[in-house]
Write an enzyme that holds these catalytic residues in place. Structure first.
Site, PDB file in Angstrom:
ATOM      1  N   ARG A 143       0.833  -1.212   0.000  1.00 62.00           N
ATOM      2  CA  ARG A 143       0.000   0.000   0.000  1.00 62.00           C
ATOM      3  C   ARG A 143       0.864   1.257   0.000  1.00 62.00           C
ATOM      4  O   ARG A 143       0.518   2.269  -0.596  1.00 62.00           O
ATOM      5  CB  ARG A 143      -0.953   0.002   1.195  1.00 62.00           C
ATOM      6  N   SER A 160      -5.127   4.903   5.597  1.00 60.47           N
ATOM      7  CA  SER A 160      -4.931   3.455   5.477  1.00 60.47           C
ATOM      8  C   SER A 160      -4.560   3.063   4.051  1.00 60.47           C
ATOM      9  O   SER A 160      -3.672   2.241   3.831  1.00 60.47           O
ATOM     10  CB  SER A 160      -6.212   2.696   5.867  1.00 60.47           C
ATOM     11  N   HIS A 165      -5.433  -3.370   2.683  1.00 59.55           N
ATOM     12  CA  HIS A 165      -5.818  -4.250   3.792  1.00 59.55           C
ATOM     13  C   HIS A 165      -6.398  -5.571   3.292  1.00 59.55           C
ATOM     14  O   HIS A 165      -7.375  -6.081   3.837  1.00 59.55           O
ATOM     15  CB  HIS A 165      -6.826  -3.550   4.706  1.00 59.55           C
ATOM     16  N   GLN A 204     -12.485  -6.792   8.839  1.00 55.79           N
ATOM     17  CA  GLN A 204     -11.691  -5.872   8.027  1.00 55.79           C
ATOM     18  C   GLN A 204     -10.833  -6.585   6.971  1.00 55.79           C
ATOM     19  O   GLN A 204     -10.116  -5.943   6.220  1.00 55.79           O
ATOM     20  CB  GLN A 204     -10.747  -5.034   8.913  1.00 55.79           C
ATOM     21  N   ARG A 209      -1.213  -4.511   3.828  1.00 56.46           N
ATOM     22  CA  ARG A 209      -0.820  -3.675   4.941  1.00 56.46           C
ATOM     23  C   ARG A 209       0.573  -3.985   5.504  1.00 56.46           C
ATOM     24  O   ARG A 209       1.282  -3.066   5.914  1.00 56.46           O
ATOM     25  CB  ARG A 209      -1.880  -3.836   6.036  1.00 56.46           C
ATOM     26  N   GLU A 239     -19.151   3.789   0.798  1.00 49.51           N
ATOM     27  CA  GLU A 239     -18.452   3.177  -0.323  1.00 49.51           C
ATOM     28  C   GLU A 239     -19.291   3.128  -1.596  1.00 49.51           C
ATOM     29  O   GLU A 239     -18.758   3.241  -2.710  1.00 49.51           O
ATOM     30  CB  GLU A 239     -17.967   1.777   0.071  1.00 49.51           C
ATOM     31  N   ASP A 263      -6.889  -6.441  13.570  1.00 48.81           N
ATOM     32  CA  ASP A 263      -8.212  -5.842  13.392  1.00 48.81           C
ATOM     33  C   ASP A 263      -9.299  -6.896  13.165  1.00 48.81           C
ATOM     34  O   ASP A 263     -10.480  -6.629  13.355  1.00 48.81           O
ATOM     35  CB  ASP A 263      -8.213  -4.832  12.238  1.00 48.81           C
TER      36      ASP A 263
HETATM   37  C1  LIG Z   1     -17.933   0.059   5.917  1.00 52.85           C
HETATM   38  C2  LIG Z   1     -16.701   0.549   6.577  1.00 52.85           C
HETATM   39  N1  LIG Z   1     -15.936   1.467   5.968  1.00 52.85           N
HETATM   40  C3  LIG Z   1     -14.800   1.895   6.539  1.00 52.85           C
HETATM   41  C4  LIG Z   1     -14.390   1.411   7.761  1.00 52.85           C
HETATM   42  C5  LIG Z   1     -13.075   1.868   8.375  1.00 52.85           C
HETATM   43  N2  LIG Z   1     -13.304   2.642   9.604  1.00 52.85           N
HETATM   44  C6  LIG Z   1     -13.250   2.096  10.830  1.00 52.85           C
HETATM   45  S1  LIG Z   1     -13.628   3.178  12.073  1.00 52.85           S
HETATM   46  C7  LIG Z   1     -13.849   4.441  10.951  1.00 52.85           C
HETATM   47  C8  LIG Z   1     -14.236   5.807  11.437  1.00 52.85           C
HETATM   48  C9  LIG Z   1     -15.493   5.745  12.233  1.00 52.85           C
HETATM   49  O1  LIG Z   1     -15.858   7.009  12.681  1.00 52.85           O
HETATM   50  P1  LIG Z   1     -17.051   7.178  13.698  1.00 52.85           P
HETATM   51  O2  LIG Z   1     -18.246   6.470  13.203  1.00 52.85           O
HETATM   52  O3  LIG Z   1     -17.203   8.625  13.957  1.00 52.85           O
HETATM   53  O4  LIG Z   1     -16.588   6.380  14.986  1.00 52.85           O
HETATM   54  P2  LIG Z   1     -15.764   6.911  16.230  1.00 52.85           P
HETATM   55  O5  LIG Z   1     -14.525   6.105  16.236  1.00 52.85           O
HETATM   56  O6  LIG Z   1     -15.524   8.358  16.073  1.00 52.85           O
HETATM   57  O7  LIG Z   1     -16.630   6.629  17.396  1.00 52.85           O
HETATM   58  C10 LIG Z   1     -13.622   3.990   9.653  1.00 52.85           C
HETATM   59  C11 LIG Z   1     -13.726   4.816   8.448  1.00 52.85           C
HETATM   60  C12 LIG Z   1     -15.214   0.444   8.363  1.00 52.85           C
HETATM   61  N3  LIG Z   1     -14.899  -0.123   9.530  1.00 52.85           N
HETATM   62  N4  LIG Z   1     -16.367   0.047   7.763  1.00 52.85           N
END
Ligand SMILES: Cc1ncc(C[n+]2csc(CCOP(=O)(O)OP(=O)(O)O)c2C)c(N)n1
Ligand SMILES: Cc1ncc(C[n+]2csc(CCOP(=O)(O)OP(=O)(O)O)c2C)c(N)n1
Ligand SMILES: [Mg+2]
Ligand SMILES: [Mg+2]
Lengths: 350, 338, 350, 338
Positions: free
Chosen positions: D25, D52, D124, D136, D182, D73, D132
């Site tokens: 990556r 990432s 990933h 994931q 990764r 997505e 993770d």
């Molecule tokens: C469908 C999907 N896309 C991307 C991710 C990667 N990802 C994991 S946590 C996150 C951010 C989440 O933000 P938020 O909902 O505000 O949660 P917080 O950690 O702030 O509570 C992302 C983009 C994922 N887990 N699932």
């Protein structure tokens, strides 16, 4: 793989493709701007074509095409969109994306009228080897900007075009029509949020609020779509609400939103699925959605359309249609109310 | 919507004496309604297409156990996951292409991974839906469905076996994908003792039905291609070639023994499916054969392309999914036998 | 397939599973209802555990766990949820689903505290052969109601449980926590619309509005999430807005929504990602999201937590925390405002 | 996030003298930034995971050409489709599992079907992301990506070839899926002339790189399994077994000639991929071999299960993705040669 082919269809298609292959025919941008009577006449004629081509094909979605035909007519012939059918990929063209792809017959009628291809091709709707597909397929037919038919995707695609315009410092605009049933799809709201983030003021979405989806009225299938205006406002859009069969109102809204800045615009258009023609008003979900009319029903529908064709005779100035019982121009709001009363308020609440 | 037409060529029916029967989606809809009477755990979650998937029959009789989630396949599948976790046996139904393609991740996380008792039913599979065109045709659903660990994937060949499959699916506990079709389909499993069937429709998940014996080649088919396989075998027989025919109604888990036996005993295989050649029945067979008993295979299926709108019969012909394509493939593969 | 295994981990896991395998231990429903001081003490202790287990594991999402720990504490120990850790599948239990699955360490700390498994297991977070997974996996660990980690799915799953309750005429309730970044996912809005259609009044969603997602502040990544209260109201939900670190406010809201009928309920909880602890306030997206603290940072965070532990000494009656500088209980609204001012208002607007 | 650790066992490095290099990556991110300088048509659409996927390098240098669509997505991919239709060359990037599984239908309708010039890049991939956990991990992305007609699917083996792949991907016009990983990854294609490579990294879409000659068996691998294949070949060689090793970086279109030659000349094949055995490299090879030159194959991959959280090395071992699994498979398949 193609091993067999329908010669007649292939011939017709070849004629169309030749027309555009040469590229010699390049010309200036067009912004067709017919007068009001001519617009009504156009919408009337295209309505006839929708019924004729789908009945001939034995399938297609005439009711879904008819509910948005006045809006499409205004977009393509009412001085709203600029495009050049001789040069379908002209980079400065305004884009139109039919997100509710099953309304394809309506779009095809309009594109043929605009000169993208020979109207004779409409006869090949849904036939093998014809580019006049059940749902729009880009690159198969000039004027189709996106392949649709899986609901929910068109607004996001439109946003892609809108962002490209900004990057290229072009001033084209992007128009997308979505359905009210289609609004159940989460991707619509993803696109809504993203377009507001990017302040995509070159993006206009029209919601064809015809109050029906595939298996029943919106009021029954997804009553919580309402309050739909509040939803779009809460998502950061500039919102207008109109009667989608009132040509004056449609034109006014489409022109007005061009001046909105920093916000994408949503035009909530109250419409009638089947444009009020009686064969579609049967108490039958399949007539209301997705089925073509049988020849005898089509005749009734066409006769009703003829009855409506009053402006050419009585109203050359081109003001609004007389308010007769079957006029497709009666305020859709009335219908909405009527449906709201008769529709079961909730299902499956045990 | 057009009136559904049969995909069976007249010749198949004449040659084999097969009668045209209902679409497999109709048979599923009826079986589901019947099972709804005795199995109170069954609930249905549909995405505004119950008149297409035929879950409307169930909805009519059991409105309180029917949920129309609107046009939102992702939500639909995750809701079914929750219902299953709470002890229900949900059917999650939509067009095959929207169910698998629009809710893949929801199936992965909510159904396959926790092995929940959700029955996914996708109608309008294959190109034989005809006029609605490629956006509505599922030609990759088997690739997607078989990719899920813990999954059972069933593609019945006709109406009677679809009913049997529906019953079997509810007797089995765990995630299932059942693929149904839109066109009228020839009846292979009659209850009248014809075509080698007995009173009971033979249907066991994971166990292929051998419909015809032969040692020159084995035709392994599923769905509407089974009737065509029978027609092809009939034609081949007239040319002195005896083909074994397997109705491989379960793509996953594959009937490894039947495939291995076919490879060993006939030395050549043709697979036939109304699906991309990639990722479906053909690949499952090729993988097993490579592991157990390498033999030449020819694959009949959609060859790495999206299709188009058109009349079902014409499309099947244009995209190479007919009995005569199977005959050609059989001759080719026999020529390659070592 | 498993060919190797971590003996220590396997042993610990076996102990847990034995506890629940017997089934002999069935008992009555519990609705743990600790007094206010005890709740604060619990939230404090669980906060420590979140930091300790993630730092030990070297990864995990401590900041995302901490922002919702007061809410989780209120749900499980504040007289809100009824459940029986001896019988994790008890049919009458209230359900909790962590839709933002990466907050798993917070949930694990709570479940261990509640007695679902031995807290010693927390030491095995993210290790091979341990059920204390990077993201929650149902059936691997008692008390986990759904496998999450792909964002956007938990609310729909919760709706499934809520509909099942209605069918079975059971009066259990379903609680779901979603993230503010997660709210970008269209499926959230599909679930919102469907839950309103079904008037799922046994479904409560809590939005952990900690103002950050993975790559930056919500204000930067998806500013159009606001006005979030308007959105949920337009989607037909009963909405309340609270300070998600004010235990009194959290308890009050969770109790109040139980009386709402015919509408699902959304509690918009303003929180701090990292609960205000300074190592998470570094100007670094990775510290703000997704990274565990290094041992020396963890020490600082733990010391700050100790400083906050004033109630046990000064305030046995259990009223609100004193308003000192580092208190996690200062009004999140303030922070929100602060972030709004410093965050770039828009990106990528060319 | 844990600090990325190498998946290479010490033994590989020692045995083969391979050096540990950056994650693929990272290499992609750097190549993308470089290309951004000269190719103004490149734009990036990411879903709140640019730190990432490493599109953040591009974002930093070309903020106006970078779009963060948040965690959505489906929208992300369709927006990329629109950008491509308007003349841009968009990269649509997210975790491989979310990109493919959450936006399959959007890729189908908006990218694959209209053959638009969208480059999907999923980071990933595989189980080597480690801690993770399975939600994931992309272990089905190749099954999904190869199911799309008109698609090109690339899985580079190390950092230098990832850079070459990234350049090649933009030279090619049409839909591409590029899979990155990764963990730190052993360098196979060094610029210093070691390991048979020359100054130029050999990379041609659809053309396998033969890294080692041998006639007893061919090991066909992709991604991080290529280094393991080399290690396995080294071990086998010490046992007097000479294995051919192919870096099959392009899964679709497959290098049919290289596979056929391997089948003909070595008579036995082992495939190795960090993916479910179903639907990926192994199935593509099995299909081709069945059509051209049937030989026994053993498949090294994740065997129809989701994995778990854990340290990358431990997981690769537990789920059977090591050099020694390849050695075992090679011995088994050689024993089955006819
Ligand atoms: C469908 C999907 N896309 C991307 C991710 C990667 N990802 C994991 S946590 C996150 C951010 C989440 O933000 P938020 O909902 O505000 O949660 P917080 O950690 O702030 O509570 C992302 C983009 C994922 N887990 N699932
Ligand atoms: C993703 C997806 N799910 C389901 C369908 C099947 N389908 C086609 S049209 C339709 C109803 C559409 O209703 P609406 O958006 O209101 O359009 P209208 O015909 O009323 O204009 C459905 C469910 C589809 N085309 N795409
Ligand atoms: Mg509608
Ligand atoms: Mg957040």
């Amino acid at each position: 793989m193609p091993q067999s082919s329908n010669e007649q269809v292939v011939e017709k298609v070849a004629a169309v493709l030749n027309k555009h292959a040469s590229g010699a025919n390049k010309s200036e941008a067009m912004v067709p701007n017919r007068d009001f009577t001519a617009l009504q006449e156009t919408a009337w004629r295209l309505s006839r074509e929708i019924i004729e081509m789908t009945t001939k094909a034995g399938s297609g979605h005439p009711s879904s095409s008819l509910s948005m035909i006045d809006i499409l007519t205004a977009l393509y012939f009412g001085g709203v969109m600029r495009y050049n059918p001789q040069e379908p990929h002209w980079e400065e063209r305004d884009r139109f994306i039919l997100s509710k792809g099953h309304g394809a017959p309506g779009l095809y009628a309009v594109l043929a009228e605009a000169g993208y291809f020979n109207p004779a091709l409409l006869d090949t709707l849904r036939q093998t080897d014809s580019p006049v597909e059940g749902h729009p397929i880009m690159n198969r037919l000039p004027g189709i900007e996106a392949s649709t038919g899986s609901l929910g995707q068109g607004l996001s695609i439109g946003l892609g075009h809108a962002l490209a315009a900004r990057l290229d410092k072009r001033d084209y605009r992007v128009y997308v029509i979505i359905g009210d049933g289609e609004s159940d799809e989460g991707q619509i709201w993803e696109a809504a949020m993203a377009a507001a983030k990017y302040q995509a003021d070159n993006l206009t979405c029209i919601l064809d609020l015809n109050q029906f989806q595939q298996t029943g009225s919106v009021n029954k299938v997804m009553p919580s779509l309402e309050p739909v205006v509040d939803k779009w406002e809460a998502f950061g859009w500039h919102v207008r609400e109109i009667d989608g069969h009132d040509m004056e109102a449609v034109l006014e809204a489409l022109r007005a939103v061009k001046t909105v800045t920093q916000q994408p615009q949503m035009i909530v258009a109250h419409t009638l699925k089947g444009r009020g023609l009686s064969p579609f008003e049967k108490n039958d979900v399949n007539r209301k959605h997705g089925e073509a009319l049988k020849p005898e029903e089509a005749e009734i529908a066409l006769a009703e359309l003829d009855e409506q064709r009053t402006w050419a005779v009585y109203d050359p100035a081109g003001s609004r249609l007389p308010n007769n019982e079957r006029s497709a121009n009666r305020l859709a709001k009335e219908i909405v109310t009527r449906q709201g009363e008769t529709g079961k308020p909730m299902e499956n609440k045990s | 919507m057009t009136t559904a037409k049969s995909t069976q060529t007249k010749s198949t029916e004449q040659a084999l004496g097969l009668k045209e029967g209902p679409a497999t989606r109709d048979a599923f809809g009826e079986a589901l309604r019947e099972l709804g009477r005795t199995n109170a755990k069954i609930v249905v979650v549909d995405g505004d297409v119950s008149n297409s998937t035929r879950t409307e029959y169930f909805a009519k009789d059991f409105p309180e156990r029917f949920f129309n989630m609107g046009i939102a396949e992702s939500n639909l599948v995750s809701v079914a996951s929750g219902l299953a976790a709470a002890g229900k046996t949900p059917v999650a139904a939509s067009f095959a292409v929207f169910l698998l393609c629009n809710a893949y991740d929801q199936i992965r996380m909510g159904v396959a991974f926790p092995k929940l008792d959700v029955k996914l039913v996708g109608s309008h599979s294959g190109i034989s839906i005809g006029e609605d065109g490629p956006s509505q045709m599922a030609i990759e659903d088997l690739a997607l469905a078989t990719s899920f660990p813990n999954f059972t994937v069933i593609v019945p060949a006709d109406a009677p076996s679809t009913k049997a499959a529906t019953r079997a699916m509810f007797e089995y506990e765990g995630p299932v994908y059942l693929r149904t079709g839109r066109p009228k389909t020839a009846i292979i499993y009659a209850n009248d003792g014809t075509n080698g069937s007995t009173e009971e429709i033979p249907f066991e998940i994971g166990k292929a039905n051998q419909l015809r014996e032969g040692n020159a080649v084995t035709i392994i088919a599923c769905g509407i291609m089974v009737a065509m396989a029978l027609e092809a075998a009939h034609t081949l027989s007239q040319n002195g070639i005896e083909a074994r025919v397997l109705d491989m109604h379960t793509i996953k888990p594959l009937d490894n023994e039947a495939v291995e036996r076919a490879a060993r005993e006939t030395g050549a295989i043709v697979t036939a499916e109304e699906h991309l050649i990639t990722g479906g029945l053909g690949d499952a067979v090729a993988r097993l054969v490579a592991m157990r008993q390498p033999v030449p295979i020819q694959f009949v299926g959609v060859n790495d392309t999206y299709a188009e709108s058109g009349e079902a019969q014409a499309l099947l012909k244009k995209y190479g999914l007919t009995a005569s394509n199977i005959v050609d493939a059989a001759k080719q593969v026999i020529a390659r036998k070592s």
